[in-house]
Each structure stands twice: as C-alpha cells, then as structure tokens.
Design a protein around this motif. Sequence first.
Motif, mmCIF file in Angstrom:
data_model
loop_
_atom_site.group_PDB
_atom_site.id
_atom_site.type_symbol
_atom_site.label_atom_id
_atom_site.label_comp_id
_atom_site.label_asym_id
_atom_site.label_seq_id
_atom_site.Cartn_x
_atom_site.Cartn_y
_atom_site.Cartn_z
ATOM 1 N N ARG A 256 5.821 -0.732 2.006
ATOM 2 C CA ARG A 256 5.236 0.387 2.745
ATOM 3 C C ARG A 256 4.172 -0.185 3.674
ATOM 4 O O ARG A 256 3.242 -0.854 3.234
ATOM 5 C CB ARG A 256 4.620 1.407 1.799
ATOM 6 C CG ARG A 256 4.019 2.591 2.550
ATOM 7 C CD ARG A 256 3.635 3.727 1.634
ATOM 8 N NE ARG A 256 4.750 4.275 0.887
ATOM 9 C CZ ARG A 256 5.666 5.111 1.382
ATOM 10 N NH1 ARG A 256 5.619 5.453 2.647
ATOM 11 N NH2 ARG A 256 6.619 5.579 0.623
ATOM 12 N N LEU A 257 4.339 0.087 4.965
ATOM 13 C CA LEU A 257 3.411 -0.443 5.958
ATOM 14 C C LEU A 257 2.140 0.402 6.003
ATOM 15 O O LEU A 257 2.188 1.622 5.826
ATOM 16 C CB LEU A 257 4.072 -0.471 7.338
ATOM 17 C CG LEU A 257 5.271 -1.415 7.462
ATOM 18 C CD1 LEU A 257 5.932 -1.249 8.820
ATOM 19 C CD2 LEU A 257 4.849 -2.853 7.245
ATOM 20 N N PRO A 258 1.001 -0.230 6.263
ATOM 21 C CA PRO A 258 -0.252 0.524 6.354
ATOM 22 C C PRO A 258 -0.304 1.358 7.636
ATOM 23 O O PRO A 258 0.492 1.174 8.559
ATOM 24 C CB PRO A 258 -1.324 -0.569 6.354
ATOM 25 C CG PRO A 258 -0.627 -1.811 6.747
ATOM 26 C CD PRO A 258 0.806 -1.666 6.373
ATOM 27 N N GLU A 259 -1.259 2.264 7.687
ATOM 28 C CA GLU A 259 -1.399 3.179 8.824
ATOM 29 C C GLU A 259 -1.657 2.454 10.141
ATOM 30 O O GLU A 259 -1.318 2.956 11.202
ATOM 31 C CB GLU A 259 -2.533 4.173 8.554
ATOM 32 C CG GLU A 259 -2.252 5.118 7.407
ATOM 33 C CD GLU A 259 -1.077 6.046 7.688
ATOM 34 O OE1 GLU A 259 -0.931 6.503 8.837
ATOM 35 O OE2 GLU A 259 -0.301 6.300 6.754
ATOM 36 N N ASN A 260 -2.260 1.264 10.087
ATOM 37 C CA ASN A 260 -2.615 0.568 11.328
ATOM 38 C C ASN A 260 -1.467 -0.268 11.905
ATOM 39 O O ASN A 260 -1.671 -1.057 12.815
ATOM 40 C CB ASN A 260 -3.851 -0.311 11.117
ATOM 41 C CG ASN A 260 -3.607 -1.461 10.153
ATOM 42 O OD1 ASN A 260 -2.568 -1.535 9.495
ATOM 43 N ND2 ASN A 260 -4.569 -2.357 10.057
#
Length: 157
Positions: free
Chosen positions: A117-121
């Motif tokens: 899961r990729l972070p928001e940034n």
Amino acid sequence: MSIIPSFFGGRRSNVFDPFSLDVWDPFKDFPLVTSSASEFGKETAAFVNTHIDWKETPQAHVFKADLPGLKKEEVKVELEEGKVLQISGERNKEKEEKNDKWHRVERSSGKFLRRFRLPENAKVDEVKAAMANGVVTVTVPKVEIKKPEVKAIDISG
C-alpha cells in the motif's frame, strides 16, 4: 552413487545423508492430497523466496525485487486503484527428461505476488520500473511538501 538405498524415494531427499538439509515429507505421495494442494505449496515457496526492499528517499519510494533468472516479460508491475503497488510473475518449472536423475531441487518455481500500500505522498502517475541483472527497480516519486511561507513582521515601539 549411494550404497544405502533411499527407501522413501523421491528425488529431493535422502534421510540417510547427514549432510542433506532436506526433510522427508511423509505426505508427499499420500493419495488423498490433491494436486491443487501441492501446487499451493509450490506457489507459496516462490512467494516466500521473492525478496523485496523498500526504501524512502527525500524524492521517492524505491522498491527493489530480486528475481534471478526471470526476463522482464515474465514480470508484471501494476497499480491497483492508484494505491497498491503489485509486483508479480511466474517462475516456470524446469522440464524433466526421462533419463534425468535429480540429486537436489532447491530453486522454487510457481507464481509469486507481492503487494504494497503506497503512502499518501506517492505520485502514482509518475511510477517507473526497470529491470537489470535480475533485479526489478520500481521508483515511485513523492509529492513535494511545500513548507508554509513565513513572513517576518516588524515589531514597532
């Protein structure tokens, strides 16, 4: 050639060999075990053996996956819903010939799948992937966080 016969058969293990790291599987040839269960074991072995590093730099998130022996056509790098990075592929089993006698099989074969899961940034529109020497490198640039502008106010008096 061993002077002690292998009563448990198979090409993977010899319980009488003190240097063998293989373990005898008493259920290997059990008739009630379905082929799908054994395929699951092979896929799990390939899945477990896929090592991936994830590091974060000031500019990007960088993923490196060790995939020795695979061509870039055998590997998929995908984004699901713009949030999940997925690296998958398949290692094909080596074809067996009738007259071949295997002494040890340690390289895994089957499908592998890793998800992150990729972070928001993460800038998901600018993801890049490259493969060299059996290593897939996926670079996910980061959104620049702008520091709030600070204005100094003179104090009168």
